[in-house]
Design a protein around this motif. Structure first.
Motif, mmCIF file in Angstrom:
data_model
loop_
_atom_site.group_PDB
_atom_site.id
_atom_site.type_symbol
_atom_site.label_atom_id
_atom_site.label_comp_id
_atom_site.label_asym_id
_atom_site.label_seq_id
_atom_site.Cartn_x
_atom_site.Cartn_y
_atom_site.Cartn_z
ATOM 1 N N CYS A 54 33.230 33.126 27.429
ATOM 2 C CA CYS A 54 33.782 31.782 27.617
ATOM 3 C C CYS A 54 35.160 31.803 28.277
ATOM 4 C CB CYS A 54 33.883 31.059 26.274
ATOM 5 S SG CYS A 54 32.313 30.879 25.404
ATOM 6 N N HIS A 55 35.960 32.806 27.939
ATOM 7 C CA HIS A 55 37.328 32.896 28.455
ATOM 8 C C HIS A 55 37.402 33.858 29.638
ATOM 9 C CE1 HIS A 55 39.192 30.817 25.002
ATOM 10 N NE2 HIS A 55 38.243 31.420 24.287
ATOM 11 N N SER A 56 38.252 33.526 30.594
ATOM 12 C CA SER A 56 38.531 34.439 31.696
ATOM 13 C C SER A 56 39.825 35.196 31.427
ATOM 14 C CB SER A 56 38.676 33.663 33.017
ATOM 15 O OG SER A 56 37.439 33.156 33.451
ATOM 16 N N ALA A 57 40.022 36.255 32.185
ATOM 17 C CA ALA A 57 41.302 36.967 32.233
ATOM 18 C C ALA A 57 41.558 37.229 33.710
ATOM 19 C CB ALA A 57 41.250 38.257 31.432
ATOM 20 N N SER A 58 41.841 36.149 34.427
ATOM 21 C CA SER A 58 41.842 36.175 35.887
ATOM 22 C C SER A 58 42.977 36.985 36.492
ATOM 23 C CB SER A 58 41.895 34.741 36.435
ATOM 24 O OG SER A 58 43.039 34.064 35.952
ATOM 25 N N ALA A 59 43.931 37.428 35.691
ATOM 26 C CA ALA A 59 45.017 38.269 36.198
ATOM 27 C C ALA A 59 44.735 39.746 35.971
ATOM 28 C CB ALA A 59 46.345 37.877 35.543
ATOM 29 N N MET A 60 43.537 40.059 35.485
ATOM 30 C CA MET A 60 43.191 41.431 35.120
ATOM 31 C C MET A 60 41.946 41.874 35.864
ATOM 32 S SD MET A 60 44.229 43.840 33.042
ATOM 33 C CE MET A 60 43.628 45.350 32.311
ATOM 34 N N ARG A 61 41.968 43.088 36.380
ATOM 35 C CA ARG A 61 40.791 43.669 37.026
ATOM 36 C C ARG A 61 40.188 44.743 36.123
ATOM 37 N NH1 ARG A 61 40.346 42.100 42.302
ATOM 38 N NH2 ARG A 61 42.238 41.227 43.235
ATOM 39 N N TYR A 62 38.887 44.894 36.211
ATOM 40 C CA TYR A 62 38.201 45.893 35.386
ATOM 41 C C TYR A 62 38.736 47.298 35.643
ATOM 42 C CZ TYR A 62 34.604 42.475 34.081
ATOM 43 O OH TYR A 62 33.935 41.393 33.565
ATOM 44 N N ASN A 63 39.064 47.594 36.903
ATOM 45 C CA ASN A 63 39.506 48.961 37.199
ATOM 46 C C ASN A 63 40.864 49.295 36.594
ATOM 47 O OD1 ASN A 63 41.194 47.492 38.892
ATOM 48 N ND2 ASN A 63 40.320 48.296 40.799
ATOM 49 N N ARG A 64 41.588 48.282 36.107
ATOM 50 C CA ARG A 64 42.862 48.559 35.446
ATOM 51 C C ARG A 64 42.641 49.218 34.086
ATOM 52 N NH1 ARG A 64 48.298 46.860 36.484
ATOM 53 N NH2 ARG A 64 49.432 48.585 35.527
ATOM 54 N N LEU A 65 41.407 49.155 33.598
ATOM 55 C CA LEU A 65 41.086 49.790 32.321
ATOM 56 C C LEU A 65 41.136 51.312 32.415
ATOM 57 C CD1 LEU A 65 38.136 47.509 31.140
ATOM 58 C CD2 LEU A 65 40.540 47.384 30.485
ATOM 59 N N ARG A 66 41.254 51.819 33.626
ATOM 60 C CA ARG A 66 41.453 53.259 33.779
ATOM 61 C C ARG A 66 42.787 53.688 33.170
ATOM 62 N NH1 ARG A 66 40.163 53.797 40.157
ATOM 63 N NH2 ARG A 66 41.738 52.141 40.076
ATOM 64 N N ASP A 67 43.724 52.731 33.069
ATOM 65 C CA ASP A 67 45.033 53.035 32.475
ATOM 66 C C ASP A 67 44.937 53.337 30.992
ATOM 67 O OD1 ASP A 67 45.929 52.510 34.992
ATOM 68 O OD2 ASP A 67 47.087 50.720 34.485
ATOM 69 N N ILE A 68 43.828 52.945 30.353
ATOM 70 C CA ILE A 68 43.667 53.244 28.925
ATOM 71 C C ILE A 68 42.592 54.325 28.722
ATOM 72 C CG2 ILE A 68 44.513 51.026 28.110
ATOM 73 C CD1 ILE A 68 41.638 50.099 27.754
ATOM 74 N N GLY A 69 42.377 55.113 29.760
ATOM 75 C CA GLY A 69 41.535 56.303 29.620
ATOM 76 C C GLY A 69 40.067 56.140 29.944
#
Length: 254
Positions: A54-69
């Motif tokens: 239901c909610h977006s996180a439009s300032a975040m990209r999936y590939n930024r999750l590489r920063d958490i391993g």
């Protein structure tokens, strides 16, 4: 003197701000897990599975999750369900008009929700942590759910399968301002139906989710803090060198 008074007033008000919220319910302290990689990974999983519908996180990209391993393969295999690409923004597929019809309002973007609630309620992580743990069954509400922190909330309890179904318990007490009246005081929750997780496990899961929301609001915050320590150390060393150089210079002048 005015500055001192303001400082004293701020220190006095801080405890109140920490417990301030829309419903007057005392806030529980959220665990700080913004540096715990495994916790952030679990929080990201919970966010994608339960919030991103239901909610977006439009300032975040999936590939930024590489920063958490997480690797790109892990992101593709575990966090992408509707054909998105690793470089895409975290957006919901729900149409705004449908969301407004179902919930009465368009669900807010959660990119910086922890920081936004910090400015509104005094402590964003604590507000979210308590909010997600104080849902209860209320058949009078359109969604069938209500919340102690946010009374008459429009959002249903999306984590109910994990927490189970609960009802609030109240005790009658004499009104301290009017002995002829009684008031209903909240004393806890009654578990009507168990969830997939125990109470401790659920609180831990919510702590992971809140930690991820904090991290998502500023993914570079941990790097910024580490660099800040080195910058302060450099400035301290430079200050000592400048002080001794200044003393040596004026010694020769004299």
């Amino acid at each position: 003197m005015t500055l001192l008074k303001r400082l004293i007033a701020t220190l006095v008000l801080l405890p109140a701000l920490a417990y301030a919220n829309e419903g007057g319910y005392p806030l529980d302290k959220a665990p700080n897990r913004t540096t715990d990689v495994s916790s952030l990974q679990n929080g990201a999983k919970l966010f994608v599975n339960y919030c991103l519908n239901c909610h977006s996180a439009s300032a975040m990209r999936y590939n930024r999750l590489r920063d958490i391993g997480l690797t790109e393969d892990q992101i593709k295999n575990n966090l992408l369900f509707t054909g998105e690409k690793v470089g895409d923004l975290m957006k919901t597929t729900m149409l705004p008009q449908d969301a407004k019809a179902w919930f009465g309002a368009v669900p807010p973007d959660l990119s910086v929700i922890a920081r936004a609630k910090a400015s509104e309620a005094g402590s964003g992580p604590d507000w979210i942590y308590t909010y997600l743990r104080t849902y209860y069954k209320d058949d009078s509400r359109p969604t069938g759910w209500n919340n102690m922190v946010f009374p008459n909330v429009g959002m249903p309890h999306v984590l109910w399968e994990l927490q189970g179904i609960r009802a609030p318990k109240f005790a009658e007490e004499k009104d301290p301002h009017d002995e002829g009246k009684t008031i209903h005081k909240f004393v806890g929750f009654e578990q009507l139906k168990p969830g997939k997780l125990s109470a401790v496990e659920y609180d831990n899961a919510v702590g992971d989710l809140v930690g991820y929301l904090q991290w998502m609001g500023e993914p570079a915050q941990n790097t910024r803090k580490r660099l800040g320590v080195w910058v302060l150390l450099f400035l301290g060393l430079f200050l000592v060198l400048a002080w001794r150089l200044n003393a040596s210079f004026w010694k020769e002048v004299k």
